[in-house]
Design a protein around this motif. Structure first.
Motif, PDB file in Angstrom:
ATOM      1  N   PRO A   1      -1.467  -2.649 -28.899  1.00 15.61           N
ATOM      2  CA  PRO A   1      -0.103  -3.047 -29.278  1.00 15.61           C
ATOM      3  C   PRO A   1      -0.036  -4.461 -29.872  1.00 15.61           C
ATOM      4  N   GLY A   2      -0.966  -5.321 -29.506  1.00  9.75           N
ATOM      5  CA  GLY A   2      -0.941  -6.685 -30.045  1.00  9.75           C
ATOM      6  C   GLY A   2      -1.971  -6.898 -31.134  1.00  9.75           C
TER       7      GLY A   2
ATOM      8  N   SER B   1       6.085  -7.624 -32.003  1.00 11.34           N
ATOM      9  CA  SER B   1       5.088  -6.691 -32.533  1.00 11.34           C
ATOM     10  C   SER B   1       5.773  -5.492 -33.147  1.00 11.34           C
TER      11      SER B   1
ATOM     12  N   TRP C   1       4.116  -3.581 -26.666  1.00 10.16           N
ATOM     13  CA  TRP C   1       4.163  -5.040 -26.731  1.00 10.16           C
ATOM     14  C   TRP C   1       5.616  -5.432 -26.752  1.00 10.16           C
ATOM     15  N   PRO C   2       6.224  -6.097 -25.774  1.00  6.64           N
ATOM     16  CA  PRO C   2       5.589  -6.544 -24.537  1.00  6.64           C
ATOM     17  C   PRO C   2       5.026  -5.376 -23.726  1.00  6.64           C
ATOM     18  N   GLU C   3       4.082  -5.731 -22.856  1.00 10.00           N
ATOM     19  CA  GLU C   3       3.312  -4.739 -22.132  1.00 10.00           C
ATOM     20  C   GLU C   3       4.203  -3.716 -21.423  1.00 10.00           C
TER      21      GLU C   3
ATOM     22  N   HIS D   1      10.797  -0.497 -26.711  1.00 11.94           N
ATOM     23  CA  HIS D   1      10.237  -1.453 -27.665  1.00 11.94           C
ATOM     24  C   HIS D   1      11.272  -1.821 -28.733  1.00 11.94           C
TER      25      HIS D   1
ATOM     26  N   HIS E   1      -6.940   1.005 -25.916  1.00 14.02           N
ATOM     27  CA  HIS E   1      -5.647   0.996 -25.251  1.00 14.02           C
ATOM     28  C   HIS E   1      -5.772   2.058 -24.186  1.00 14.02           C
TER      29      HIS E   1
ATOM     30  N   GLU F   1      -5.099 -14.284 -29.520  1.00 17.59           N
ATOM     31  CA  GLU F   1      -4.574 -13.046 -30.091  1.00 17.59           C
ATOM     32  C   GLU F   1      -4.426 -13.114 -31.611  1.00 17.59           C
TER      33      GLU F   1
END
Ligand SMILES: [Zn+2]
Lengths: 316, 473
Positions: free
Chosen positions: A62-63, A281, A286-288, A295, B3, B347
């Motif tokens: 996601p990041g 993002s 993202w955020p986790e 999202h 992931h 990142e």
């Protein structure tokens, strides 16, 4: 020559046994459909509709920048002997071909029935008139970052549903029900967002890359420039200086960069113009821990907060 | 990188409660169907009615679950209403265009062109040779395209400066890359390269000039394998041997390759001895039939770093040796070990580290009449290269390479220190500055040292081509 033959036979003999070995290590339940998704949006859709029927591997984090994914040996091993692939297509995933070939996953190379192109049928934005690198590392077919528009994601859910139903016909009804439920939840949220965030219309802003275009158009935000002078070309101080002038003239209050884009350029403009810089993002997760709807909810709320506008309440 | 996904975590929990019922009814219908053949029809009808009822229950349960989440409409008209509401809110965007079907390459291969220019200043023997100070050292044209549902064709044609503005054309690589899973419709991950290719030996040796982290190949590769590395004609098999993912999603993969080629280790036009033989007016009768093997272990250490070990060998196939027209018989052998550690930066990917070590050993045996090019000898040569590279900003890298190696078929040795700085104004243009201090000790001649500055310009146009996963950018 004898040695040659021995080695060939040895390799041949190794292949089926080792495969059986590591599939039991990494897959566990072989009855599940093995699905590869290039980005979190497709992975989450497959999980949402497939649930316990699928095992999903999502390549891009996601990041992480989708364009910058590297086909490492570990990923090649993971995507081996998978049944289904969801990818954007166009030229969003230039590393995919090498990863699939490296994995021997020729059954999922572009053009195969189980390699599902998620961009099919989506009207494109920013189709280049000139196609060479004087325009930067342009997307040759147009902007492929279409999963940033919730309405497009809703159609993508149907595409995922179609593929799952085709491969798991005995579970068709349950998959279609989950698809319908997801589409309805997303539609309800979208109606609420379009109503509650109507005041975002015509707000000028600046992004780093062209990745937000579909999202911005859906909520009628106006991108007056990008920090990159051209797609995937490093921001230069000359370009940023000009951008600062535009931002002042258009009264820009907001800059969006993605977590993987270096803050240097946004800091440069933030020192010269009174703006809020948001790190958001384009990928769910993202955020986790955020799902697809949460999202979008998060991104819209962050934008509204940065502009001192009321934040929509997701309700119960 | 991964992931990690736990599909179990998002499975709806209420569903579990139905499992006993399903199995009970399933068993019942099986039992009835199996034992009472005489009354086949009514029982079968009952069983199928039960199955249908089960399917309905499953469907209703999904609907209830959806309703509980507040997502499902109570009637179809509510869904229609919602859709109408949505359509009223959507503002059509005139900027969108329907997708056009574009075939930028129709039935032509993808073509990528890499050009590499080198300028140098300094004392002693030049990297470019023949007094050249600036040269378009190499133009590489890379063509590739699927040739079947299971194979891709690759051609890498090179035009290189042979000195004095004379250019040589050669086929660096030309092979079919075959996936056996597609060929035999099974699950094997076996892959083959068939044709001419850079053999799977070592780390540096496997790379094209423009993919190297420095302006030149490491000294061990140059002085033991030859300036171009080892290229062979034949067939290579490669496949992953084992893969496992730990509980936190970190993978470890072991893979191997084995090739049977006519190669240019030591000999042939590009090999060290081949060049030397040519200088001395000798001829070597053939390339050696070689076996090349490599085992690689790759491991993700955490979300930001990974490690790769490799071990490789080259040995001559069967009892064939290479002979010169002066009657010398040469037995070639080479061994390599390498380790690569890399860590991504934050990142935004800035601040990455790359540490790499490569060790090379060649066993060189030559028998027959003494002659100046091919001393009657049995020698073992050792060499290594260590590289450390740090990403300084989004598009700049600073690094240093330390080298030490014996020279093949000579008692000489070379040591080197090469700091370098690489700048990528775009992904398709790179400027590299490399300083180099070399200290050489040759057989007869006195010690010699070379200090020079290399400026390398690399640019690329055409299609995006695959590059090794561990090089930055
Ligand atoms: Zn893009």
């Amino acid at each position: 020559m004898q040695l040659f033959m021995t080695c060939v036979l040895l390799l041949g003999a190794l292949s089926p046994t080792t495969h059986a070995q590591d599939s039991s290590e990494s897959t566990g339940d072989s009855a599940k459909l093995r699905v590869i998704a290039t980005i979190p949006t497709y992975g989450l859709l497959a999980e949402e509709l497939g649930q316990d029927l699928v095992e999903v591997i999502t390549v891009c984090r996601p990041g992480q920048d989708l364009h910058g994914v590297m086909a490492t040996p570990a990923f090649m091993a993971r995507v081996r002997s998978s049944d289904l692939l969801f990818y954007t297509g166009l030229d969003a995933e230039l590393w995919l071909d090498g990863m699939l070939r490296g994995a021997g996953a020729v059954n999922l190379l572009p053009g195969n029935p189980n390699a599902i192109v998620m961009s099919t049928g989506v009207p494109l934005k920013e189709v280049p008139a000139i196609l060479d690198r004087s325009q930067g590392d342009v997307h040759a077919f147009g902007n492929p970052h279409m999963w940033t528009d919730p309405l497009v994601v809703r159609d993508m859910a149907t595409r995922v549903g179609d593929a799952l139903v085709r491969l798991l016909p005995e579970h068709a009804e349950v998959i279609r029900d989950r698809e319908e439920a997801f589409r309805l939840r997303l539609t309800k949220a979208l109606v609420r967002w379009l109503t509650d965030y109507a005041s975002l219309a015509n707000t000028p802003l600046v992004t780093y890359h062209q990745s937000w275009r579909y999202f911005l158009d859906r909520f009628r935000l106006v991108r007056v420039g990008t920090l990159e002078p051209k797609p995937r070309v490093m921001p230069t101080s000359g370009h940023l200086t000009k951008l600062v002038e535009t931002m002042q003239a258009r009264d820009v209050k907001l800059v969006i960069r993605e977590p993987w884009q270096h803050p240097q350029a946004s800091e440069f403009v933030a020192e010269r113009v009174d703006v809020t810089v948001l790190a958001l993002s384009t990928h769910p997760g993202w955020p986790e821990g955020t799902g697809i709807i949460e999202h979008f909810e998060h991104n819209l709320a962050e934008i509204a907060r940065a502009l001192d506008l009321p934040v929509s309440d997701p309700g119960e | 990188m991964l992931h990690p996904v736990d599909p179990g975590a998002c499975a709806p929990t209420p569903r579990r409660s139905r499992r006993p019922l399903v199995s009970l009814v399933g068993l019942l219908s099986l039992f009835l169907a199996g034992t009472t053949r005489a009354q086949e029809d009514p029982v079968e009808a009952l069983a199928s009615a039960l199955r249908e009822a089960l399917a309905t229950i499953e469907r209703l349960e999904a609907r209830i679950a959806a309703l509980e989440e507040g997502a499902a409409p109570t009637s179809d008209s509510e869904a229609d209403q919602l859709e109408a509401q949505l359509r009223a809110l959507i503002v059509d965007d005139p900027a969108t265009q329907p997708q056009r079907t574009i075939f930028p390459s129709a039935s032509n291969p993808r073509i990528g062109v890499f050009m590499d220019a080198l300028a140098e200043a300094g004392n002693g023997e030049e990297e470019l040779g023949d007094g050249d100070r600036f040269s378009l050292r190499e133009t590489e044209i890379d063509f590739r395209m699927p040739i079947s549902p299971f194979a891709e064709g690759v051609l890498v044609a090179v035009h290189e400066d042979a000195g004095n503005n004379e250019f040589e054309s050669l086929v660096e690589e030309g092979y079919a890359d075959i996936s056996w899973s597609g060929l035999f419709h099974n699950d094997t991950a076996l892959r083959s390269r068939l044709g001419r290719f850079r053999v799977g030996f070592g780390k540096d040796n496997r790379l094209h000039l423009h993919d190297l982290p420095q302006a030149d190949r490491n000294l061990a590769t140059q002085y033991q394998l030859g300036g171009e590395g080892v290229i062979g004609d034949g067939i290579e098999f490669s496949m992953p041997l084992a893969h496992s993912d730990s509980a936190d999603g970190l993978g470890a993969t072991t893979s191997a390759s084995l090739a049977f080629v006519n190669g240019e280790l030591f000999t042939g036009e590009e090999g060290i001895l081949g060049e030397r033989a040519e200088d001395d007016g000798l001829e070597i009768d053939s390339d050696a039939p070689l076996i090349v093997g490599r085992v690689t272990h790759y491991r993700e250490l955490d979300a930001r770093s990974d490690l790769e070990f490799g071990a490789s060998f080259i040995t001559n196939m069967g009892s064939d040796t290479i002979t010169t027209d002066a009657g010398n018989e040469i037995t070639p052998r080479a061994y390599g070990a390498d380790i690569t550690w890399r860590q991504r930066g934050d990142e935004t990917l800035v601040g990455s580290w790359l540490l790499q070590g490569e060790y090379l050993q060649t066993d060189f045996q030559a028998t027959g009449p003494a002659n100046p090019s091919f001393p009657n000898t049995d020698e073992t040569n050792h060499g290594f290269a260590l590289t450390a590279q740090r990403q300084m900003s989004m598009n700049t890298y600073l690094g240093v390479r330390l080298d030490r190696t014996d020279m093949l078929a000579s008692a000489g040795e070379v040591e080197g220190v090469s700091p370098y700085f690489s700048w990528y104004p775009t992904e398709f243009f790179r400027v590299r500055t490399q300083a180099q201090y070399l200290s050489m000790r040759d057989d007869a001649t006195a010690d010699d040292s070379i200090t020079r500055l290399l400026f390398q310009f690399t640019w690329n146009f055409g299609a995006h081509m695959p590059h090794p996963y561990w090089t930055n950018l």
